[in-house]
Design a protein around this motif. Structure first.
Motif, PDB file in Angstrom:
ATOM      1  N   LEU A 227      23.914  -8.141 -12.791  1.00  0.00           N
ATOM      2  CA  LEU A 227      24.125  -6.763 -12.360  1.00  0.00           C
ATOM      3  C   LEU A 227      25.457  -6.635 -11.628  1.00  0.00           C
ATOM      4  N   PHE A 228      25.749  -7.588 -10.746  1.00  0.00           N
ATOM      5  CA  PHE A 228      27.031  -7.544 -10.042  1.00  0.00           C
ATOM      6  C   PHE A 228      28.195  -7.608 -11.018  1.00  0.00           C
ATOM      7  N   ARG A 229      28.116  -8.482 -12.010  1.00  0.00           N
ATOM      8  CA  ARG A 229      29.197  -8.575 -13.001  1.00  0.00           C
ATOM      9  C   ARG A 229      29.372  -7.243 -13.727  1.00  0.00           C
ATOM     10  N   GLN A 230      28.269  -6.634 -14.092  1.00  0.00           N
ATOM     11  CA  GLN A 230      28.335  -5.355 -14.818  1.00  0.00           C
ATOM     12  C   GLN A 230      28.971  -4.264 -13.954  1.00  0.00           C
ATOM     13  N   ILE A 231      28.520  -4.136 -12.716  1.00  0.00           N
ATOM     14  CA  ILE A 231      29.021  -3.066 -11.849  1.00  0.00           C
ATOM     15  C   ILE A 231      30.472  -3.332 -11.440  1.00  0.00           C
ATOM     16  N   SER A 232      30.803  -4.573 -11.172  1.00  0.00           N
ATOM     17  CA  SER A 232      32.185  -4.870 -10.765  1.00  0.00           C
ATOM     18  C   SER A 232      33.154  -4.624 -11.918  1.00  0.00           C
TER      19      SER A 232
END
Length: 335
Positions: A227-232
């Motif tokens: 999720l962090f990779r996607q949002i960042s």
């Protein structure tokens, strides 16, 4: 020669490149926490110290970093050349304008003795997408030697104005800054536009990161690392790190009406040691989260807010500064 760089990662890369000069890693994250115009003021320092201590940064370590950084700026005249290495994103631009403001304040100490230079980029050949200097190899970093440009009086003055706007307790100062000519620092305007997106929206009280997060979890994202990779990837201009993002997840999980559920241990903090087993966490939406995501309910009116954005401390449920995307303006919603 002194190189002031934006993080330990790139500091290590620059060290490995064999480039001449000392390296000062600027570790003070101005992206978050209490901000005021003068961060050397003891009250301001104590406020930031407490903020980061609550998030796992030992008080003695935080004070050591800030004291040594400020001392290095006071002694800037010991160097013939000083090069600032920064990127286009909000995380870096907030540090850059702070440094330009402080260097302008110390002008009498270094003028005629030290030459100041700036390298600030948003791309590098063959690196796509370009997220930052930390992506470069030591050879790529060395290839940038000599491409820096002299820092001008106009840049020092603009950096100072931009810092005062960012650190103001009235966020409209940032909006006013965007109406000025900021071309002397090409990425400041873009960064400040994204800073304004961090304010809660007029429609549902979520900022851009929170809205994207709820949409992703509603779409099936369950692991915090992916999720962090996607949002960042969707918010590259923020320069947001994982620890800052975990803060957003905590806020979405808290309050009388949580918007997501986090099954697993406490989320990682600044003092986390050893490898992180990301499979230990699982995210799911709540019914209230679905309603907020669809702008049927308002997160701030239900849960309140307690967050620093630059010099603005957002608190409570009512008359909180909000960002109106359509009109590109800040308002205080009267409810």
């Amino acid at each position: 020669m002194l190189h002031i760089v934006n993080g330990d990662g790139f500091g290590s890369i620059l060290q490995a490149s064999g480039m001449e000069g000392e390296i000062l890693v600027w570790r003070e994250s101005l992206y978050e926490g209490p901000i005021s115009a003068d961060l050397t003021n003891e009250a301001a320092l104590e406020a930031r110290l407490r903020y980061f201590a609550e998030r796992g940064v030992p008080e003695a370590l935080f004070r050591s970093y800030t004291d040594s950084q400020e001392e290095a700026l006071r002694l800037i005249a010991q160097h013939d050349k000083v090069i600032l290495w920064f990127e286009y994103d909000l995380f870096d631009q907030s540090m850059l304008i702070y440094l330009l403001m402080r260097l302008r304040q110390y002008r009498e100490m270094w003028a005629g003795k030290t030459r100041l230079f700036l390298l600030c980029i948003d791309s590098f050949p063959g690196v796509h997408p370009f997220k930052g200097l930390g992506q470069l190899s030591s050879d790529q970093a060395r290839s940038l030697a000599g491409t820096w440009q002299p820092i001008t009086d106009e840049q020092l003055e603009l950096g100072s104005r931009a810092w005062l706007a960012y650190a103001s307790d009235d966020p409209r100062a940032v909006v006013e800054l965007l109406h000025e000519d900021t071309s002397a620092l090409p990425f400041v305007s873009r960064a400040m536009e994204h800073h304004l997106e961090r304010f809660p929206s007029v429609s549902n009280g979520l900022n851009r990161v929170e809205q994207l997060t709820l949409e992703a979890v509603h779409g099936g994202a369950t692991r915090i690392d992916s999720l962090f990779r996607q949002i960042s990837e969707q918010t590259l201009d923020y320069g947001m790190g994982d620890l800052q993002y975990w803060g957003y997840l905590r806020s979405l999980n808290q309050g009388p009406s949580p918007m997501i559920r986090i099954d697993g241990p406490a989320l990682p903090r600044y003092d986390q040691n050893g490898p992180i087993k990301f499979e230990a966490w699982c995210l799911t939406m709540t019914d209230f989260g679905v309603e907020v995501m669809a702008s049927e309910k308002d997160a701030v009116l239900s849960n309140g807010i307690d967050r620093w954005l630059g010099g603005v401390h957002l608190q409570g449920k009512h008359r909180v500064w909000r960002w109106d995307t359509e009109s590109q303006s800040l308002i205080r919603k009267k409810v």
